[in-house]
Enzyme design. Structure first.
Site, PDB file in Angstrom:
ATOM      1  N   GLU A  29       8.636  15.971 -21.801  1.00 23.82           N
ATOM      2  CA  GLU A  29       9.514  15.329 -22.772  1.00 23.82           C
ATOM      3  C   GLU A  29       9.471  16.050 -24.134  1.00 23.82           C
ATOM      4  O   GLU A  29      10.502  16.243 -24.763  1.00 23.82           O
ATOM      5  CB  GLU A  29       9.088  13.862 -22.939  1.00 23.82           C
ATOM      6  CG  GLU A  29       9.895  13.066 -23.949  1.00 23.82           C
ATOM      7  CD  GLU A  29      11.166  12.507 -23.348  1.00 23.82           C
ATOM      8  OE1 GLU A  29      11.411  12.756 -22.151  1.00 23.82           O
ATOM      9  OE2 GLU A  29      11.918  11.834 -24.075  1.00 23.82           O
ATOM     10  N   ASP A  30       8.309  16.425 -24.573  1.00 23.46           N
ATOM     11  CA  ASP A  30       8.151  16.872 -25.959  1.00 23.46           C
ATOM     12  C   ASP A  30       7.875  18.360 -26.165  1.00 23.46           C
ATOM     13  O   ASP A  30       7.745  18.806 -27.301  1.00 23.46           O
ATOM     14  CB  ASP A  30       7.000  16.096 -26.631  1.00 23.46           C
ATOM     15  CG  ASP A  30       7.287  14.608 -26.682  1.00 23.46           C
ATOM     16  OD1 ASP A  30       8.476  14.247 -26.632  1.00 23.46           O
ATOM     17  OD2 ASP A  30       6.333  13.823 -26.765  1.00 23.46           O
ATOM     18  N   ASP A  42      -0.504   4.626 -21.783  1.00 23.54           N
ATOM     19  CA  ASP A  42       0.199   5.343 -22.853  1.00 23.54           C
ATOM     20  C   ASP A  42       0.577   4.356 -23.959  1.00 23.54           C
ATOM     21  O   ASP A  42       0.310   4.563 -25.148  1.00 23.54           O
ATOM     22  CB  ASP A  42       1.453   5.992 -22.233  1.00 23.54           C
ATOM     23  CG  ASP A  42       2.330   6.705 -23.245  1.00 23.54           C
ATOM     24  OD1 ASP A  42       1.785   7.320 -24.174  1.00 23.54           O
ATOM     25  OD2 ASP A  42       3.571   6.642 -23.086  1.00 23.54           O
TER      26      ASP A  42
HETATM   27 MN    MN Z   1       2.667   9.294 -24.731  1.00 18.14          MN
END
Ligand code: MN
Length: 716
Positions: A76-77, A139
């Site tokens: 994702e990042d 998370d």
């Molecule tokens: Mn995370």
């Protein structure tokens, strides 16, 4: 536990099989990918995935989950791709990372509280593998723990989302401590004042709690050890948010809450549970009606324990739960206890009472498909629905068994009408494929595409079915109107209808008259009677206007042939050859005299038969001759005939009678051809406007994907 060696040590302690090197590699890989990124706290980003992995290690999750946790934000990042993760760490880890990423993309809008249940269901459905949810919960838990570094509006939004979505999810998965910690953290950020007020009052009770706990523990320990048994007594205060909820719900203040304190007695085996219960009831007076035996009758989610409430010292009510260690870890970790359980095979025999869990494990081992596993776990009691994503990430709930066209029509009717193909999770799929939870669907459209009747076999939802039927109804109406108008013009020399004529023919309006005329509901002779024209020349047609008129496939007439027209509801007019046996079936008045002229470049199908001698290369010579005459073969069949001859029957396309005559003449000139003639009834279909819808779709798809072959199967 947030340093890599602490995590690997912990994992090694409960799982002998775990590959510690791989965990270390994941750490190096993630640290590298996140290099330079910072958390809002100012910490290097890698601190977060490590903390998440630490939480998972603390509840004994498997190696794949730990690695996926370390990698969970890379796709994702950072520039890392899922393929990279798969090639380095395997498909299982990649699937988990992908699941966590997808679940993370779902945004809950806190103004939609009523939808919270749907969102939770959807998260579960999207996750497919329950480990994805557990990683996601860890998370979120770590993000909640570090929420203080964010802006106030963000803190509030995330806290609300946690309360509405994630803590109920943790509850549903039986992960109690996560649920409670999440709730207290969310409570702190949503209503800091109320939080601090309750927290400080709890503080005052702590001494008392400890005294009672120690007293109880020594008494029970002593009694049990006389029989050679061990017991552990844990005391705990009710968690802050549940006190707050109870105060709100019952409109009471803190001092009126009597069950602030609860104890848990953990013993070795089931007989000891009942012995411990006897001891407790001997020490303190039980509150009538508060005893529950969840060991004999486990809760539906598999929870087991003995529950009782007693009047403790200083007349406080104390809730007591008595259970074995296995029951305890299940009660605390819920579904996550499964992994812990699996890794301690030696103790498995002691845990026979976990029948539910055992059954669950069997199912996991049997099932290849994690979504099936989820269903069997009764996590999704919502098996009637599948949750899918649009290309933009919007969620759509569709009935189970839905297919791509259902999705297209759910998004927008026009998207459905013009749907020409579909990609599911990036792969081209056909219209028959059933949608699965979490599928990402991309509908491809073409302005030329229109619904086909075959689509009705490929849809499940009433909405799609209705939209398709509606489209045909509208289409039929338009076709009828246009034919009706054409008739009027031919008969009257104009298309405006006097009101008197409408009345005489029982029609509400000129449009109604045209529609009825075009549909065949109003016979043409009735119109002629009304306008007092006894004789009427043939109806003139040039070419064939698609959707209005069709050449019949029983006799294959071509322009220039003597033809008669007949209405077929919803199809316009069908032209038959005058000699077609079908004509004798209908009533005489239903048939319309039609003068049909061809149009340059428009081709029509008709049949021919060619009798040839059995010689080498005969078929090739014949087909080549047909091609040279600018005709094409749409279909053919062969029959062996006596006297070493073969009969070839072709369905060919020609412009008109002249074109056909030229073709027949050339064929007669081919050496080896014995006889050539036209044959109206060939019993071949070719690819007409009507049939072959799926073939047409297949071809279009092939066109679109530049040579990539797409197979459109028939529904079975
Ligand atoms: Mn995370």
């Amino acid at each position: 536990m947030s340093r890599i060696f602490e995590i690997t040590e912990r994992v090694a302690s409960y799982s002998a099989k775990a590959d510690i090197d791989r965990i270390n590699q994941a750490y190096v890989f993630a640290a590298h990918a996140h290099a330079g990124q910072l958390r809002s706290s100012g910490d290097p980003y890698i601190v977060h995935p490590l903390a998440v992995a630490g939480i998972l290690a603390s509840i004994g999750m498997d190696e794949a989950s730990i690695i996926a946790a370390i990698l969970h934000d890379t796709v994702e990042d950072t520039s890392v791709t899922l393929e990279e993760v798969a090639s380095r760490f395997g498909d299982e880890v990649a699937r988990l990372v992908d699941g966590v990423t997808k679940v993370g993309q779902i945004r809950f809008n806190s103004s939609e509280h009523k939808q919270a249940e749907n969102f939770r269901k959807m998260l579960m459905a999207t996750a497919r593998d329950v480990r994805v949810l557990i990683i996601k919960l860890a998370d979120r838990l770590h993000n909640m723990r570090t929420l203080g570094f964010l802006r106030e509006d963000k803190r509030r939004r995330i806290s609300e989302e946690t309360l509405h979505i994630y803590s109920p999810l943790a509850h549903r998965l039986g992960m109690h401590w996560i649920k409670q910690e999440m709730e207290d953290l969310a409570f702190l950020h949503i209503d800091p004042e109320a939080y601090r007020a309750i927290a400080s009052k709890m503080e005052d009770r702590l001494d008392e709690l400890h005294r009672t706990r120690e007293h109880l523990e020594s008494l029970i320990q002593e009694a049990l050890s006389r029989q050679g048994m061990k017991a552990k007594v844990q005391g705990r205060m009710k968690h802050l948010y549940s006190i707050y909820q109870k105060m709100q719900r019952k409109h009471v203040n803190f001092d009126e809450i009597y069950d602030l304190v609860a104890f848990r007695i953990i013993v070795d085996d089931i007989p000891s549970c009942y012995q411990a219960l006897g001891l407790v009831h001997g020490l303190y007076r039980p509150v009538p009606g508060r005893f529950k035996d969840y060991i004999a009758l486990p809760k539906p989610n598999g929870y087991q324990s003995l529950h009782t409430t007693v009047i403790g010292p200083e007349n406080f009510r104390i809730e007591i739960q008595i259970r074995t260690q296995a029951m305890h870890s299940y009660a605390e970790e819920g579904v996550a206890a499964h992994w812990l359980y699996k890794s301690q095979d030696a103790d498995a025999r002691d845990r026979e009472s976990f029948k539910w869990l055992k059954r669950l494990m069997d199912l996991i081992q049997e099932s290849e498909d994690p979504s099936e596993f989820l269903e069997n776990m009764r996590l999704d009691l919502f098996v009637q629905e599948v949750y899918v994503f649009s290309r933009d990430g919007d969620i759509f709930a569709l009935p189970r068994g839905s297919r791509p066209l259902d999705f297209a029509y759910a998004v927008h009717t026009e998207l459905g009408h013009h749907c020409i193909g579909v990609r599911i999770n990036g792969e081209v799929a056909d219209f028959q494929q059933r949608l699965r939870n979490g599928d990402q669907i991309e509908i491809m459209v073409s302005p030329e595409q229109t619904p086909s009747r075959q689509w009705l076999q490929y849809v499940k939802t009433p909405k799609a079915r209705h939209a398709i039927r509606q489209w045909f109804r509208r289409q039929e109406r338009e076709v009828s109107m246009r034919i009706g108008r054409k008739f009027l013009r031919d008969v009257l020399g104009r298309s405006d209808v006097p009101v008197s004529m409408c009345k005489a023919l029982n029609c509400r309006s000129p449009e109604d008259l045209m529609e009825k005329l075009g549909r065949g509901d109003l016979p043409i002779h009735r119109l002629l009677e009304v306008v007092q024209r006894s004789e009427w020349k043939a109806f003139n047609i040039r070419g064939l206007e698609k959707t209005l008129m069709h050449a019949a496939t029983c006799c294959h007439p071509i322009p220039g042939d003597p033809v008669l027209g007949q209405f077929r509801r919803g199809h316009g007019m069908i032209l038959h050859h005058r000699k077609c046996p079908e004509i004798r079936k209908g009533r005489e008045k239903d048939w319309l005299e039609v003068h049909w002229e061809g149009e340059k470049g428009k081709m029509f199908l008709t049949g021919i038969e060619v009798l040839t001698r059995n010689e080498r290369g005969m078929l090739a010579k014949v087909t080549q001759c047909i091609a040279e005459q600018s005709s094409s073969i749409e279909d053919l069949k062969l029959h062996q005939r006596p006297g070493s001859t073969t009969e070839l029957i072709f369905l060919v396309s020609v412009e008109n009678r002249k074109h056909l005559a030229d073709l027949l003449r050339s064929l007669r000139g081919v050496p080896g051809v014995v006889r050539v003639s036209r044959r109206n009834r060939v019993g071949l279909q070719g690819q007409t406007d009507e049939g072959g819808v799926s073939r047409a779709i297949g071809q279009t798809l092939r066109g679109i994907f530049s040579g990539r072959k797409v197979h459109v199967k028939e529904d079975s």
